[in-house]
Motif scaffolding. Sequence first.
Motif, mmCIF file in Angstrom:
data_model
loop_
_atom_site.group_PDB
_atom_site.id
_atom_site.type_symbol
_atom_site.label_atom_id
_atom_site.label_comp_id
_atom_site.label_asym_id
_atom_site.label_seq_id
_atom_site.Cartn_x
_atom_site.Cartn_y
_atom_site.Cartn_z
ATOM 1 N N GLU A 71 0.651 -1.264 -0.083
ATOM 2 C CA GLU A 71 0.057 -0.188 -0.342
ATOM 3 C C GLU A 71 0.746 1.057 -0.200
ATOM 4 O O GLU A 71 1.771 1.023 0.662
ATOM 5 N N ARG A 72 0.317 2.245 -0.498
ATOM 6 C CA ARG A 72 1.095 3.708 -0.832
ATOM 7 C C ARG A 72 0.335 4.283 0.203
ATOM 8 O O ARG A 72 -1.094 4.639 0.144
ATOM 9 N N GLU A 73 1.044 5.095 1.244
ATOM 10 C CA GLU A 73 0.829 5.964 1.938
ATOM 11 C C GLU A 73 0.694 7.170 1.034
ATOM 12 O O GLU A 73 0.096 7.238 0.259
ATOM 13 N N ALA A 74 -0.137 7.939 1.853
ATOM 14 C CA ALA A 74 0.000 9.806 1.601
ATOM 15 C C ALA A 74 0.586 10.335 0.832
ATOM 16 O O ALA A 74 1.387 11.668 0.633
ATOM 17 N N ALA A 128 1.458 14.478 -0.575
ATOM 18 C CA ALA A 128 0.149 14.366 -1.246
ATOM 19 C C ALA A 128 -0.915 15.822 -1.426
ATOM 20 O O ALA A 128 -0.986 16.886 -2.078
ATOM 21 N N ARG A 129 -0.259 16.533 0.206
ATOM 22 C CA ARG A 129 -0.931 17.764 0.431
ATOM 23 C C ARG A 129 0.197 18.775 -0.243
ATOM 24 O O ARG A 129 -1.094 19.858 -0.275
ATOM 25 N N SER A 144 -11.967 14.840 -7.338
ATOM 26 C CA SER A 144 -12.332 14.076 -5.064
ATOM 27 C C SER A 144 -11.617 13.051 -4.588
ATOM 28 O O SER A 144 -10.896 13.566 -3.917
ATOM 29 N N GLU A 145 -11.235 11.990 -5.495
ATOM 30 C CA GLU A 145 -10.787 11.327 -4.869
ATOM 31 C C GLU A 145 -9.216 11.560 -4.895
ATOM 32 O O GLU A 145 -8.376 10.810 -4.281
ATOM 33 N N GLY A 146 -8.494 12.266 -5.677
ATOM 34 C CA GLY A 146 -7.455 12.976 -6.010
ATOM 35 C C GLY A 146 -6.887 12.961 -6.814
ATOM 36 O O GLY A 146 -7.417 12.566 -7.652
ATOM 37 N N VAL A 147 -5.215 13.478 -6.611
ATOM 38 C CA VAL A 147 -4.120 13.616 -8.552
ATOM 39 C C VAL A 147 -4.150 12.076 -8.514
ATOM 40 O O VAL A 147 -3.429 11.538 -7.705
ATOM 41 N N ARG A 148 -3.855 11.593 -9.532
ATOM 42 C CA ARG A 148 -3.801 10.576 -10.286
ATOM 43 C C ARG A 148 -3.095 10.765 -11.415
ATOM 44 O O ARG A 148 -3.493 11.451 -12.570
ATOM 45 N N PHE A 149 -1.597 10.191 -11.488
ATOM 46 C CA PHE A 149 -0.660 10.337 -12.369
ATOM 47 C C PHE A 149 -0.609 8.557 -13.095
ATOM 48 O O PHE A 149 -0.806 7.574 -12.495
ATOM 49 N N ALA A 150 -0.706 8.835 -15.011
ATOM 50 C CA ALA A 150 -0.648 7.753 -15.686
ATOM 51 C C ALA A 150 1.362 6.869 -15.306
ATOM 52 O O ALA A 150 2.398 8.357 -14.545
ATOM 53 N N PRO A 151 1.449 5.981 -14.605
ATOM 54 C CA PRO A 151 2.615 5.885 -13.977
ATOM 55 C C PRO A 151 3.999 5.667 -15.003
ATOM 56 O O PRO A 151 5.137 6.193 -14.189
ATOM 57 N N ILE A 152 3.987 5.702 -16.091
ATOM 58 C CA ILE A 152 4.795 5.183 -17.466
ATOM 59 C C ILE A 152 5.485 6.353 -18.019
ATOM 60 O O ILE A 152 4.749 6.913 -19.111
ATOM 61 N N HIS A 153 6.917 7.185 -17.756
ATOM 62 C CA HIS A 153 6.710 8.249 -18.964
ATOM 63 C C HIS A 153 8.548 8.629 -19.290
ATOM 64 O O HIS A 153 8.812 7.602 -19.002
ATOM 65 N N ARG A 154 8.709 9.201 -20.211
ATOM 66 C CA ARG A 154 9.742 9.450 -21.210
ATOM 67 C C ARG A 154 10.467 11.046 -20.227
ATOM 68 O O ARG A 154 9.727 11.587 -20.395
#
Length: 317
Positions: A71-74, A128-129, A144-154
């Motif tokens: 699990e990831r924390e905040a 996160a804050r 409202s569920e929070g910021v989400r990033f796509a995992p893989i980038h160049r």
Amino acid sequence: MNLCLLHEKSRVFANTYPGVVSDYANEHAGAHRVIQRRISDPEASLKHRTIGSLDLFQMSYGSRVQITSPEREALYHLHIILKGHCMWRSCGEEHGLAPGELLLLNPGTPFDLTYSDCYEKFIVKLPARFIDKVCSENQWSYPSEGVRFAPIHRLEQLDGFLSLLSLVCQEAETDQTIFQVKEHYAKIIVSKLLSLPGSNVSREPLGGACRSFERLEELIEKNLKQSISLEQLADLAHMSAHSLYALFEKHAGTTPKRFIRQRKLEAIYARLSDPQVAVSSVTEVALDYGFLHLGRFADYYKSTFGELPSDTLRRRG
């Protein structure tokens, strides 16, 4: 990709055992578990600096290891592969990372990372804050569920990012730099990452989000006699509570709650003032619009219109 972002003055460990680096990383970078694939000479190393609200790490466990976190924390983590290779697995997906690729880990998402021999990585720990704060200050909206990033980038997707990181590391290693300046650099890093494709952040300024505010106004007008929650408004606008408050501040100069109360009071004033509208009592109208505490309602009304609601009703004749 032979790159040294943090220098010797940031060195915490050199030529030590993986467990030593793991213990430090668990305390300062975030909870994880390290499984060493083979016994080797102690070659693990770690450099660490802070800049504002962010932590910067350049590290290697010195041999092939597997890192897991159920699990990831905040916290968000940006990983940049500098040397070697890494296999990322999470929620049924997997991808082999090579130097020059970025991995962004979101809170609440488990992961499994397997690194090759002779690898080295650079990590930015992002609370996160702090990401929420940067979005709020820039008036960018997100669900409202929070910021989400796509995992893989160049790295090519972030023009000039390596140069920016080099400058940020240099500032982090300068003891004389004041915290406000370091915090400014930290905000630039986060703002740059939020421009990556695949995030759920809308970088359109709230000043240009008039349609969202108009939809909220329409909802409020249609449901003035109902109890309208902030969660309903946020869901309609597809934004977080922080962004919702910023939207109302931008377009109405007040909070959502006060805006709704003002519209209710204006509707009541119109009914009490119009001789064509049948009104049996002030209490009936107040309760009809959801004001259950009549004394408080009278205070709000007088503060807004300069007279008691009973005076408005009496004045219309």
